[in-house]
Design a protein around this motif. Structure first.
Motif, PDB file in Angstrom:
ATOM      1  N   GLY A  89       0.945  -1.078  -0.010  1.00 14.79           N
ATOM      2  CA  GLY A  89      -0.376   0.251  -0.054  1.00 14.79           C
ATOM      3  C   GLY A  89       0.804   1.225   0.164  1.00 14.79           C
ATOM      4  N   HIS A  90       2.480   1.593  -0.246  1.00 17.50           N
ATOM      5  CA  HIS A  90       2.414   2.701  -0.653  1.00 17.50           C
ATOM      6  C   HIS A  90       3.746   1.917  -1.536  1.00 17.50           C
ATOM      7  CE1 HIS A  90       6.262   0.869   1.242  1.00 17.50           C
ATOM      8  NE2 HIS A  90       7.148   1.847   1.315  1.00 17.50           N
ATOM      9  N   ASN A  91       3.757   4.215  -2.026  1.00 14.79           N
ATOM     10  CA  ASN A  91       4.571   3.995  -3.222  1.00 14.79           C
ATOM     11  C   ASN A  91       6.210   4.552  -2.814  1.00 14.79           C
ATOM     12  OD1 ASN A  91       2.137   3.050  -4.502  1.00 14.79           O
ATOM     13  ND2 ASN A  91       2.025   5.428  -4.645  1.00 14.79           N
ATOM     14  N   VAL A  92       7.009   4.257  -3.708  1.00 21.02           N
ATOM     15  CA  VAL A  92       8.389   4.436  -3.541  1.00 21.02           C
ATOM     16  C   VAL A  92       8.913   4.603  -5.319  1.00 21.02           C
ATOM     17  CG1 VAL A  92      10.723   3.738  -3.190  1.00 21.02           C
ATOM     18  CG2 VAL A  92       9.316   2.731  -1.771  1.00 21.02           C
ATOM     19  N   LEU A  93       8.925   6.255  -5.008  1.00 27.15           N
ATOM     20  CA  LEU A  93      10.004   7.355  -6.216  1.00 27.15           C
ATOM     21  C   LEU A  93      10.973   7.529  -5.527  1.00 27.15           C
ATOM     22  CD1 LEU A  93       6.728   8.218  -5.353  1.00 27.15           C
ATOM     23  CD2 LEU A  93       7.020   9.041  -7.644  1.00 27.15           C
ATOM     24  N   MET A  94      12.369   7.224  -7.236  1.00 24.82           N
ATOM     25  CA  MET A  94      13.090   8.186  -5.924  1.00 24.82           C
ATOM     26  C   MET A  94      13.880   8.139  -7.257  1.00 24.82           C
ATOM     27  SD  MET A  94      16.459   5.328  -4.724  1.00 24.82           S
ATOM     28  CE  MET A  94      17.892   6.208  -4.047  1.00 24.82           C
TER      29      MET A  94
ATOM     30  N   LEU B  12      11.903   9.384  -1.895  1.00 21.20           N
ATOM     31  CA  LEU B  12       9.925   9.488  -1.125  1.00 21.20           C
ATOM     32  C   LEU B  12       9.339   8.294  -1.073  1.00 21.20           C
ATOM     33  CD1 LEU B  12       8.717  12.369  -3.577  1.00 21.20           C
ATOM     34  CD2 LEU B  12       9.190  12.154  -1.030  1.00 21.20           C
ATOM     35  N   HIS B  13       8.496   7.390  -0.028  1.00 25.08           N
ATOM     36  CA  HIS B  13       7.685   6.624   0.486  1.00 25.08           C
ATOM     37  C   HIS B  13       6.108   6.700   0.531  1.00 25.08           C
ATOM     38  CE1 HIS B  13      10.713   3.736   0.544  1.00 25.08           C
ATOM     39  NE2 HIS B  13      11.720   4.561   1.206  1.00 25.08           N
ATOM     40  N   VAL B  14       5.755   7.299  -0.394  1.00 20.39           N
ATOM     41  CA  VAL B  14       4.118   7.564  -0.494  1.00 20.39           C
ATOM     42  C   VAL B  14       3.551   6.835  -0.117  1.00 20.39           C
ATOM     43  CG1 VAL B  14       2.109   9.068  -1.700  1.00 20.39           C
ATOM     44  CG2 VAL B  14       4.740   9.365  -1.792  1.00 20.39           C
TER      45      VAL B  14
END
Length: 154
Positions: free
Chosen positions: A52-57, A67-69
């Motif tokens: 249930g979370h998104n990771v952007l790098m 970012l961990h959203v």
């Protein structure tokens, strides 16, 4: 004291931006900020994880942003690492915070690679709460105090 890098971590609570699931929009915002600050982007990626979370790098010539959203929790964990002694990761942090519009922010800034005394290496921590949230929290405290007084009087 000679340091190698500056590192900002931030917890963004109760984010008001409704686009927390839109990795493309978040990446576009990050790329725009890097362009405005004249920082060179090398690569970027995003993943939707099963829990249930998104990771952007984003990897830059002089550091990275991660970012961990967590859209359901309206929470974002931000990490900005810049490989320069004179770097100002808070400029990036402020721009990112203005996109997510959190009610409460906890920020820590670290000097990385410093070999000074323990006192010099102590992180600076700031916590900010949006004005409306402060009013709500204060009102709740007043109600609890009045309720305790009322219970004690009986």
């Amino acid at each position: 004291m000679k340091i190698l890098a500056r590192h900002l971590t931030a917890d963004l609570f109760n984010c008001q931006n409704k686009q927390l699931n839109d990795n493309e929009q978040i990446l576009d915002m990050l790329k725009k900020i890097l362009q405005e600050l004249e920082m060179q982007l090398i690569s970027c990626s995003s993943e939707n994880l099963d829990n249930g979370h998104n990771v952007l790098m984003l990897i830059m010539s002089d550091g990275h942003i991660t970012l961990h959203v967590y859209p359901e929790r309206k929470y974002v964990a931000l990490d900005v690492f810049l490989c320069r002694e004179d770097a100002e990761p808070d400029k990036l942090g402020q721009a990112i915070r203005s996109f997510f519009k959190p009610d409460k922010i906890k920020t820590t800034i670290l000097k990385r690679g410093g070999f000074g005394t323990a006192k010099e290496l102590k992180p600076k921590v700031k916590t900010r709460v949006a004005p409306l949230r402060k009013i709500h929290n204060t009102g709740a405290k007043v109600i609890r105090i009045l309720a305790r007084r009322n219970n004690n009087a009986q």
